[in-house]
Design a protein around this motif. Structure first.
Motif, PDB file in Angstrom:
ATOM      1  N   PHE A   1      -5.726   6.414   1.994  1.00 45.15           N
ATOM      2  CA  PHE A   1      -4.300   6.521   2.287  1.00 45.15           C
ATOM      3  C   PHE A   1      -3.815   7.889   1.793  1.00 45.15           C
ATOM      4  CE2 PHE A   1      -0.412   3.617   2.823  1.00 45.15           C
ATOM      5  CZ  PHE A   1       0.488   4.677   2.924  1.00 45.15           C
ATOM      6  N   GLY A   2      -3.906   8.881   2.663  1.00 47.73           N
ATOM      7  CA  GLY A   2      -3.473  10.224   2.329  1.00 47.73           C
ATOM      8  C   GLY A   2      -2.137  10.568   2.935  1.00 47.73           C
ATOM      9  N   GLY A   3      -1.839  11.875   2.954  1.00 47.45           N
ATOM     10  CA  GLY A   3      -0.553  12.318   3.457  1.00 47.45           C
ATOM     11  C   GLY A   3      -0.348  12.027   4.925  1.00 47.45           C
ATOM     12  N   GLY A   4      -1.425  12.142   5.721  1.00 46.01           N
ATOM     13  CA  GLY A   4      -1.301  11.863   7.142  1.00 46.01           C
ATOM     14  C   GLY A   4      -0.962  10.412   7.411  1.00 46.01           C
ATOM     15  N   THR A   5      -1.594   9.513   6.666  1.00 46.83           N
ATOM     16  CA  THR A   5      -1.288   8.089   6.815  1.00 46.83           C
ATOM     17  C   THR A   5       0.135   7.797   6.360  1.00 46.83           C
ATOM     18  OG1 THR A   5      -3.623   7.505   6.497  1.00 46.83           O
ATOM     19  CG2 THR A   5      -1.996   5.761   6.148  1.00 46.83           C
ATOM     20  N   GLU A   6       0.554   8.408   5.265  1.00 45.35           N
ATOM     21  CA  GLU A   6       1.919   8.197   4.785  1.00 45.35           C
ATOM     22  C   GLU A   6       2.945   8.670   5.816  1.00 45.35           C
ATOM     23  OE1 GLU A   6       4.144   8.871   0.605  1.00 45.35           O
ATOM     24  OE2 GLU A   6       3.531  10.727   1.608  1.00 45.35           O
ATOM     25  N   SER A   7       2.699   9.844   6.418  1.00 46.33           N
ATOM     26  CA  SER A   7       3.622  10.352   7.430  1.00 46.33           C
ATOM     27  C   SER A   7       3.708   9.403   8.617  1.00 46.33           C
ATOM     28  CB  SER A   7       3.180  11.739   7.905  1.00 46.33           C
ATOM     29  OG  SER A   7       3.282  12.678   6.871  1.00 46.33           O
ATOM     30  N   ARG A   8       2.572   8.834   9.011  1.00 45.69           N
ATOM     31  CA  ARG A   8       2.561   7.918  10.137  1.00 45.69           C
ATOM     32  C   ARG A   8       3.311   6.629   9.793  1.00 45.69           C
ATOM     33  NH1 ARG A   8      -0.716   8.576  14.206  1.00 45.69           N
ATOM     34  NH2 ARG A   8      -0.046  10.716  13.797  1.00 45.69           N
TER      35      ARG A   8
ATOM     36  N   THR B   1     -10.635  -1.491   2.346  1.00 46.49           N
ATOM     37  CA  THR B   1     -10.614  -2.107   3.671  1.00 46.49           C
ATOM     38  C   THR B   1      -9.183  -2.386   4.146  1.00 46.49           C
ATOM     39  OG1 THR B   1     -10.901  -4.295   2.659  1.00 46.49           O
ATOM     40  CG2 THR B   1     -12.893  -3.151   3.399  1.00 46.49           C
ATOM     41  N   GLU B   2      -8.279  -2.688   3.211  1.00 50.54           N
ATOM     42  CA  GLU B   2      -6.903  -2.930   3.629  1.00 50.54           C
ATOM     43  C   GLU B   2      -6.269  -1.658   4.199  1.00 50.54           C
ATOM     44  OE1 GLU B   2      -8.085  -3.809   0.672  1.00 50.54           O
ATOM     45  OE2 GLU B   2      -8.032  -6.003   0.709  1.00 50.54           O
ATOM     46  N   VAL B   3      -6.676  -0.506   3.667  1.00 45.09           N
ATOM     47  CA  VAL B   3      -6.177   0.758   4.212  1.00 45.09           C
ATOM     48  C   VAL B   3      -6.770   1.002   5.597  1.00 45.09           C
ATOM     49  CG1 VAL B   3      -6.041   3.251   3.877  1.00 45.09           C
ATOM     50  CG2 VAL B   3      -5.789   1.719   1.922  1.00 45.09           C
ATOM     51  N   LYS B   4      -8.038   0.651   5.787  1.00 50.64           N
ATOM     52  CA  LYS B   4      -8.631   0.745   7.130  1.00 50.64           C
ATOM     53  C   LYS B   4      -7.859  -0.131   8.116  1.00 50.64           C
ATOM     54  CE  LYS B   4     -13.454   1.958   6.088  1.00 50.64           C
ATOM     55  NZ  LYS B   4     -14.862   1.545   6.271  1.00 50.64           N
ATOM     56  N   GLU B   5      -7.516  -1.330   7.675  1.00 42.55           N
ATOM     57  CA  GLU B   5      -6.742  -2.229   8.537  1.00 42.55           C
ATOM     58  C   GLU B   5      -5.399  -1.585   8.886  1.00 42.55           C
ATOM     59  OE1 GLU B   5      -5.937  -5.905  10.602  1.00 42.55           O
ATOM     60  OE2 GLU B   5      -7.805  -5.148   9.702  1.00 42.55           O
ATOM     61  N   LEU B   6      -4.761  -1.009   7.896  1.00 42.87           N
ATOM     62  CA  LEU B   6      -3.488  -0.328   8.109  1.00 42.87           C
ATOM     63  C   LEU B   6      -3.630   0.805   9.115  1.00 42.87           C
ATOM     64  CD1 LEU B   6      -0.545   0.527   7.315  1.00 42.87           C
ATOM     65  CD2 LEU B   6      -1.606   1.885   5.480  1.00 42.87           C
ATOM     66  N   GLN B   7      -4.626   1.669   8.915  1.00 39.59           N
ATOM     67  CA  GLN B   7      -4.795   2.834   9.795  1.00 39.59           C
ATOM     68  C   GLN B   7      -5.110   2.405  11.224  1.00 39.59           C
ATOM     69  OE1 GLN B   7      -7.854   4.473   7.288  1.00 39.59           O
ATOM     70  NE2 GLN B   7      -6.523   6.101   6.500  1.00 39.59           N
TER      71      GLN B   7
ATOM     72  N   LEU C   1       0.846  -1.199   0.000  1.00 37.06           N
ATOM     73  CA  LEU C   1       0.000   0.000   0.000  1.00 37.06           C
ATOM     74  C   LEU C   1       0.876   1.242   0.000  1.00 37.06           C
ATOM     75  CD1 LEU C   1      -2.602  -1.020   2.748  1.00 37.06           C
ATOM     76  CD2 LEU C   1      -2.942  -1.095   0.271  1.00 37.06           C
ATOM     77  N   GLN C   2       0.374   2.285  -0.641  1.00 37.37           N
ATOM     78  CA  GLN C   2       1.058   3.564  -0.620  1.00 37.37           C
ATOM     79  C   GLN C   2       0.033   4.670  -0.812  1.00 37.37           C
ATOM     80  OE1 GLN C   2       3.845   3.846  -3.891  1.00 37.37           O
ATOM     81  NE2 GLN C   2       2.577   2.506  -5.149  1.00 37.37           N
ATOM     82  N   GLN C   3       0.488   5.912  -0.743  1.00 35.19           N
ATOM     83  CA  GLN C   3      -0.427   7.037  -0.836  1.00 35.19           C
ATOM     84  C   GLN C   3      -1.281   6.919  -2.093  1.00 35.19           C
ATOM     85  OE1 GLN C   3       1.351  10.840  -0.155  1.00 35.19           O
ATOM     86  NE2 GLN C   3      -0.531  11.966  -0.414  1.00 35.19           N
ATOM     87  N   GLY C   4      -2.581   7.151  -1.914  1.00 38.07           N
ATOM     88  CA  GLY C   4      -3.547   7.025  -3.008  1.00 38.07           C
ATOM     89  C   GLY C   4      -4.389   5.777  -2.923  1.00 38.07           C
ATOM     90  N   ALA C   5      -3.920   4.774  -2.180  1.00 36.39           N
ATOM     91  CA  ALA C   5      -4.689   3.538  -2.029  1.00 36.39           C
ATOM     92  C   ALA C   5      -5.950   3.789  -1.205  1.00 36.39           C
ATOM     93  CB  ALA C   5      -3.837   2.468  -1.367  1.00 36.39           C
TER      94      ALA C   5
END
Length: 449
Positions: A181-188, A154-160, A147-151
């Motif tokens: 998966f935005g900038g805040g998620t990428e920074s984290r 549900t897998e992104v929810k799992e990640l967050q 996963l990366q920014q833009g994704a």
């Protein structure tokens, strides 16, 4: 990790995400109508649940219980949608933590408290016990795609959700679990990768997933790394370290090993921090070396001298002279605008900054320390060398560096503010953390001791 925009005046507005204890959250739940929310992203339906319940609401409850209780050292339970004995036990433990009636029934009042505790960091007065790590703690997906920014999905929810469980929540404010998966998620993700000594590229591949799954499933956290080689700790405080008026226990701060503090005094022409008088003297009395600081605002031309006059009057009223044992030099906070824009001060100039520095130096007989960063001076003041003779408190939150870059013309620094998310004993909200570039004897000399 890219260098953050530093907004010392606003950085700890995140203190609104603060630790609450027991009955406090109950009163909040009772005094406000809180809309049901899907903190974990499963469902906003919040029916009454108890042992034996199943379905999406049960998964949401289990996931929220994990987020709500892990800060108190509870190992997450299985978020599998089957509200069994382990879920019922954890629910009772949560009710006890939150000061609710302990009946093992997840009704409206418990849901309200659970939503609050799951979305913001809270801590029980008693700690949990570590148990067997669970595989399913968020309940969204067992897939582990790159996963990366833009994704999205549900897998992104799992990640967050797992990032919220893996990152110490008093240092890293929880992400919204929204599947984007935005900038805040990428920074984290980058922050997690730094903690785990992985390549910090913001991409969630197999190695990042493995560490994330491990840390989110058991009683462990990523906390911001502290710079090596600088044994003397300090912190910066302002009103944001007083959530709901909570005092700072300066004796506990000192007992934890902190040796110096910079306390916000004034901002611009019209703001005096409401905790200046109490914090400055209490920190010095507790044995810390202390300095008051002024946040310079260049929102009108040629105000440096007037801002200095306000600062001088405010700190003198507290008893600060710059000459007492424990008094560090005054600090001039020279940075970007604190309105969230990241812009250079509209009317900020070298001459106006010098007007503040000269007047304050004359008033206290001490050469002020300048709080700034090289990139600010390069971008906003033309890489000036006019401040080369002043000691520096440099702000740089990157974990990839071993010391902050010094401005053009300067050769060293006195203090390094290395994080905006340090948690110290005696404080009920995060603070910015510093290290001192020198020995204890050096600090004592700077503090007239």
């Amino acid at each position: 990790m890219g260098q953050r925009t530093l907004l010392r005046g606003l950085t700890l507005a995140v203190a609104a995400v603060l630790p609450l204890y027991g009955p406090t959250v109950v009163r909040a739940a009772e005094s406000a109508a809180v809309t049901a929310v899907a903190v974990c992203g499963h469902t906003s339906a919040q029916p009454t649940l108890q042992q034996g319940s199943t379905g999406d609401a049960a998964v949401e409850a289990q996931c929220e219980l994990n987020l709500a209780t892990k800060p108190s050292a509870y190992t997450p339970i299985a978020a599998d949608g089957s509200f069994g004995p382990a879920s019922a036990t954890r629910l009772k433990e949560f009710q006890r933590c939150a000061g609710l009636g302990v009946d093992g029934v997840l009704g409206p009042q418990t849901w309200t408290a659970l939503n609050i505790w799951a979305a913001q960091p809270h801590s029980c007065t008693t700690k949990g016990t570590s148990t067997t790590a669970q595989t399913t703690v968020c309940g969204h997906s067992s897939a582990r795609p790159t996963l990366q920014q833009g994704a999205t999905g549900t897998e992104v929810k799992e990640l967050q959700c797992r990032l919220n469980l893996a990152m110490e929540p008093f240092h890293y404010s929880p992400l919204a679990i929204d599947g984007a998966f935005g900038g805040g998620t990428e920074s984290r993700v980058v922050e997690l990768q730094h903690c785990a000594d992985l390549g910090a590229d913001g991409v969630v591949g197999p190695n990042t997933w493995a560490k994330l799954v491990d840390w989110s499933s058991r009683n462990t956290y990523c906390t911001p790394p502290r710079p090596a080689g600088y044994p003397i700790d300090g912190l910066d405080t302002a009103k944001y370290q007083h959530p709901d008026g909570a005092p700072i226990d300066w004796k506990a701060v000192k007992a934890s090993g902190v040796e110096f503090a910079t306390v916000k005094a004034t901002r611009g022409l019209n703001v005096t921090d409401e905790y200046l008088a109490t914090d400055l003297e209490a920190a010095r009395t507790a044995g810390l070396a202390v300095a008051p600081y002024h946040f310079y605002t260049g929102t009108a031309p040629d105000t440096g001298a007037a801002q200095a006059d306000r600062f001088i009057a405010a700190v003198r009223a507290t008893g600060y002279t710059g000459q007492r044992a424990g008094d560090l030099p005054p600090i001039f906070d020279l940075e970007r605008m604190d309105d969230g824009s990241g812009r250079c001060p509209t009317y900020g100039t070298v001459d106006d900054a010098k007007a503040w520095l000269d007047r304050v130096e004359a008033a206290f007989g001490r050469t002020p320390i300048i709080y700034t960063q090289k990139s600010f001076l390069d971008d906003c003041l033309g890489s000036t060398t006019a401040f080369a003779r002043y000691p520096l408190q440099l702000a740089d939150y990157r974990t990839s560096i071993t010391s902050p870059p010094v401005p053009t013309g300067s050769t060293t620094w006195a203090m390094w503010q290395y994080t905006d998310a340090a948690l110290f004993p005696g404080l009920q909200a995060p603070a910015t953390g510093d290290v001192f570039n020198g020995t204890q004897a050096d600090l004592d000399r700077l503090a007239n001791r």
